[in-house]
Design an enzyme around this catalytic site. Structure first.
Site, PDB file in Angstrom:
ATOM      1  CB  THR A 197       8.196   2.167   1.684  1.00 30.92           C
ATOM      2  OG1 THR A 197       8.820   1.240   0.805  1.00 30.92           O
ATOM      3  CG2 THR A 197       9.257   2.977   2.398  1.00 30.92           C
ATOM      4  CE  LYS A 252       6.010   5.982   1.257  1.00 30.04           C
ATOM      5  NZ  LYS A 252       5.392   4.760   0.770  1.00 30.04           N
ATOM      6  CG  LEU A 301      -1.915  -1.204   1.221  1.00 27.02           C
ATOM      7  CD1 LEU A 301      -2.450  -1.500   2.621  1.00 27.02           C
ATOM      8  CD2 LEU A 301      -3.053  -0.916   0.251  1.00 27.02           C
ATOM      9  N   PRO A 302       0.255   2.413  -0.328  1.00 23.95           N
ATOM     10  CG  PRO A 302      -1.086   3.925  -1.517  1.00 23.95           C
ATOM     11  CD  PRO A 302      -1.145   2.633  -0.755  1.00 23.95           C
ATOM     12  CE  LYS A 331      12.255   1.429   0.413  1.00 25.29           C
ATOM     13  NZ  LYS A 331      12.395   1.011  -0.936  1.00 25.29           N
TER      14      LYS A 331
HETATM   15  P1  NAD Z   1       0.771   2.444  -6.203  1.00 25.18           P
HETATM   16  O1  NAD Z   1       0.153   3.742  -5.803  1.00 25.18           O
HETATM   17  O2  NAD Z   1       0.998   2.133  -7.631  1.00 25.18           O
HETATM   18  O3  NAD Z   1      -0.088   1.229  -5.569  1.00 25.18           O
HETATM   19  C1  NAD Z   1      -0.740   1.269  -4.342  1.00 25.18           C
HETATM   20  C2  NAD Z   1      -2.096   0.625  -4.530  1.00 25.18           C
HETATM   21  O4  NAD Z   1      -2.752   0.553  -3.252  1.00 25.18           O
HETATM   22  C3  NAD Z   1      -3.024   1.404  -5.465  1.00 25.18           C
HETATM   23  O5  NAD Z   1      -3.435   0.574  -6.524  1.00 25.18           O
HETATM   24  C4  NAD Z   1      -4.189   1.816  -4.562  1.00 25.18           C
HETATM   25  O6  NAD Z   1      -5.440   1.827  -5.230  1.00 25.18           O
HETATM   26  C5  NAD Z   1      -4.143   0.741  -3.493  1.00 25.18           C
HETATM   27  N1  NAD Z   1      -4.811   1.115  -2.247  1.00 25.18           N
HETATM   28  C6  NAD Z   1      -4.707   2.257  -1.527  1.00 25.18           C
HETATM   29  N2  NAD Z   1      -5.468   2.180  -0.423  1.00 25.18           N
HETATM   30  C7  NAD Z   1      -6.078   0.973  -0.448  1.00 25.18           C
HETATM   31  C8  NAD Z   1      -6.994   0.323   0.403  1.00 25.18           C
HETATM   32  N3  NAD Z   1      -7.460   0.899   1.516  1.00 25.18           N
HETATM   33  N4  NAD Z   1      -7.405  -0.917   0.059  1.00 25.18           N
HETATM   34  C9  NAD Z   1      -6.960  -1.517  -1.072  1.00 25.18           C
HETATM   35  N5  NAD Z   1      -6.084  -0.950  -1.926  1.00 25.18           N
HETATM   36  C10 NAD Z   1      -5.673   0.293  -1.614  1.00 25.18           C
HETATM   37  O7  NAD Z   1       2.153   2.360  -5.389  1.00 25.18           O
HETATM   38  P2  NAD Z   1       3.396   1.404  -5.697  1.00 25.18           P
HETATM   39  O8  NAD Z   1       4.361   2.105  -6.577  1.00 25.18           O
HETATM   40  O9  NAD Z   1       2.891   0.062  -6.051  1.00 25.18           O
HETATM   41  O10 NAD Z   1       4.084   1.367  -4.256  1.00 25.18           O
HETATM   42  C11 NAD Z   1       3.547   0.600  -3.191  1.00 25.18           C
HETATM   43  C12 NAD Z   1       4.507   0.671  -2.012  1.00 25.18           C
HETATM   44  O11 NAD Z   1       5.788   0.187  -2.417  1.00 25.18           O
HETATM   45  C13 NAD Z   1       4.731   2.098  -1.488  1.00 25.18           C
HETATM   46  O12 NAD Z   1       4.796   2.048  -0.085  1.00 25.18           O
HETATM   47  C14 NAD Z   1       6.058   2.495  -2.117  1.00 25.18           C
HETATM   48  O13 NAD Z   1       6.756   3.467  -1.343  1.00 25.18           O
HETATM   49  C15 NAD Z   1       6.787   1.162  -2.133  1.00 25.18           C
HETATM   50  N6  NAD Z   1       7.840   1.035  -3.162  1.00 25.18           N
HETATM   51  C16 NAD Z   1       7.597   1.426  -4.439  1.00 25.18           C
HETATM   52  C17 NAD Z   1       8.595   1.298  -5.401  1.00 25.18           C
HETATM   53  C18 NAD Z   1       8.369   1.724  -6.844  1.00 25.18           C
HETATM   54  O14 NAD Z   1       9.333   1.787  -7.597  1.00 25.18           O
HETATM   55  N7  NAD Z   1       7.138   1.999  -7.260  1.00 25.18           N
HETATM   56  C19 NAD Z   1       9.831   0.742  -5.041  1.00 25.18           C
HETATM   57  C20 NAD Z   1      10.041   0.306  -3.737  1.00 25.18           C
HETATM   58  C21 NAD Z   1       9.021   0.458  -2.799  1.00 25.18           C
END
Ligand code: NAD
Length: 313
Positions: free
Chosen positions: A94, A244, A65-66, A169
């Site tokens: 994260t 972030k 999740l975000p 992390k």
């Molecule tokens: P994203 O925004 O693409 O995905 C998050 C998903 O969570 C979305 O599809 C959203 O609709 C869903 N969501 C939000 N609230 C919700 C709820 N209550 N119930 C169900 N679904 C819900 O983000 P991402 O890029 O996939 O990143 C996810 C996590 O991974 C974050 O914490 C980010 O910091 C971490 N991260 C991302 C990357 C990257 O390169 N994108 C790399 C390492 C870590």
């Protein structure tokens, strides 16, 4: 094969859930976004109408999740008390260390084992199943989470007690943010001093200035291996996500009274690039364009409150 609930099927979670399906698990998936659900379905997940539905009868619950507030909401409203208590709970998002520890404590009080397991590696690594997981939790919880994480990653490392995955992390990403900013300003200065940048790369990558931000992820197009710099800084790890993580790092530093001037400077630089200058969607190495003053801010972007970074040296 196990019944796995997967909540949060965005850029990262979508590919991770698909890899669990490929490994033969039954994945019950939920996201608030319809397009994310559609994609998960196409990848073989069984989609559900709510997170609570997804966790019914689950043997493992995985979330991606975000931010901390989403993790708290999902665990407290949909997971704790709804999933069977013998399900292993794995949060891969994260988030801040304090929320991670709090949620693991609440889960434990309700009879669950839970780990924080944030990842290193971007969307391509999530799709390819080559993420690195840093895991916080008891030895038992780590061993229970490990088989699921090994499907989605190339390395699964037990960082220590609950919250240690998040701590590792943000320490790693604070170092990465500061080293990328330092790499960018170094290459800009090298160019101004008349050095050929490929020659400088060849020297520095074999000398004491060598670091990952230079040798593996060089921010200069055409220098070193192929990186987002060669694709106009598209793809890769978004500057907004680096910001972030740097903010989480500064929050953590304050909470333990750690003096982190380089991390603080990196946070200021990334806030300026990602927010004031509208560069949040670019790869984090794109900050070099702010440093060499070649960045053209998108229309409608608020002018930065500070003079150009390289203006006075
Ligand atoms: P994203 O925004 O693409 O995905 C998050 C998903 O969570 C979305 O599809 C959203 O609709 C869903 N969501 C939000 N609230 C919700 C709820 N209550 N119930 C169900 N679904 C819900 O983000 P991402 O890029 O996939 O990143 C996810 C996590 O991974 C974050 O914490 C980010 O910091 C971490 N991260 C991302 C990357 C990257 O390169 N994108 C790399 C390492 C870590």
């Amino acid at each position: 094969m196990a019944r796995v609930a997967f909540i949060g099927l965005g850029n990262m979670g979508g590919g991770m859930a698909a890899n669990l399906v490929k490994a033969g698990h039954e994945v019950r998936a939920f996201d608030l976004s319809e397009p994310a659900l559609e994609k998960a379905k196409a990848n073989g997940c069984l989609t559900t109408g709510s997170a609570s539905q997804a966790v019914q009868d689950a043997e493992a619950v995985i979330t991606m999740l975000p931010a901390g507030k989403h993790v708290r909401e999902v665990f407290e409203s949909n997971v704790i008390g709804q999933a069977p208590t013998n399900a292993i709970l794995i949060d891969c998002s994260t988030i801040d260390v304090a929320t991670a520890r709090e949620e693991i404590e609440k889960a434990a009080a309700a009879g669950y084992e839970m780990v924080d397991a944030p990842v290193s590696g971007g969307i391509a690594a999530a799709d390819a199943g080559t993420l690195t997981f840093m895991v916080g939790g008891t030895d038992e919880a780590f061993e229970r989470a490990r088989p699921y994480l090994e499907i989605m990653g190339k390395a699964v490392i037990h960082a220590g007690a609950p919250g240690s995955g998040q701590a590792a992390k943000i320490c790693n990403n604070m170092l990465l943010g500061a080293s990328m900013a330092a790499t960018c300003e170094t290459f800009v200065m090298a160019r101004k001093l008349g050095l050929d940048l490929q020659t400088f790369f060849d020297i520095s990558s074999k000398a004491s200035g060598q670091c990952w931000s230079m040798t593996t992820y060089c921010p200069v197009p055409g220098v070193g291996p192929e990186t987002p710099a060669d694709r106009n800084y598209e793809g890769g790890f978004a500057a907004a996500l680096m910001l972030k993580d740097l903010r989480l790092a500064m929050e953590a530093a304050q909470s333990v009274d750690a003096y982190t001037p380089m991390g603080a400077e990196a946070e200021t630089l990334y806030a300026r690039f990602a927010e004031s200058l509208g560069g949040g969607g670019k790869d984090f190495s794109g900050i070099i364009k702010m440093i060499d003053d070649s960045w053209v801010a998108p229309e409608g972007t608020t002018p930065p409150p500070l003079p150009p970074v390289g203006a006075k040296l």
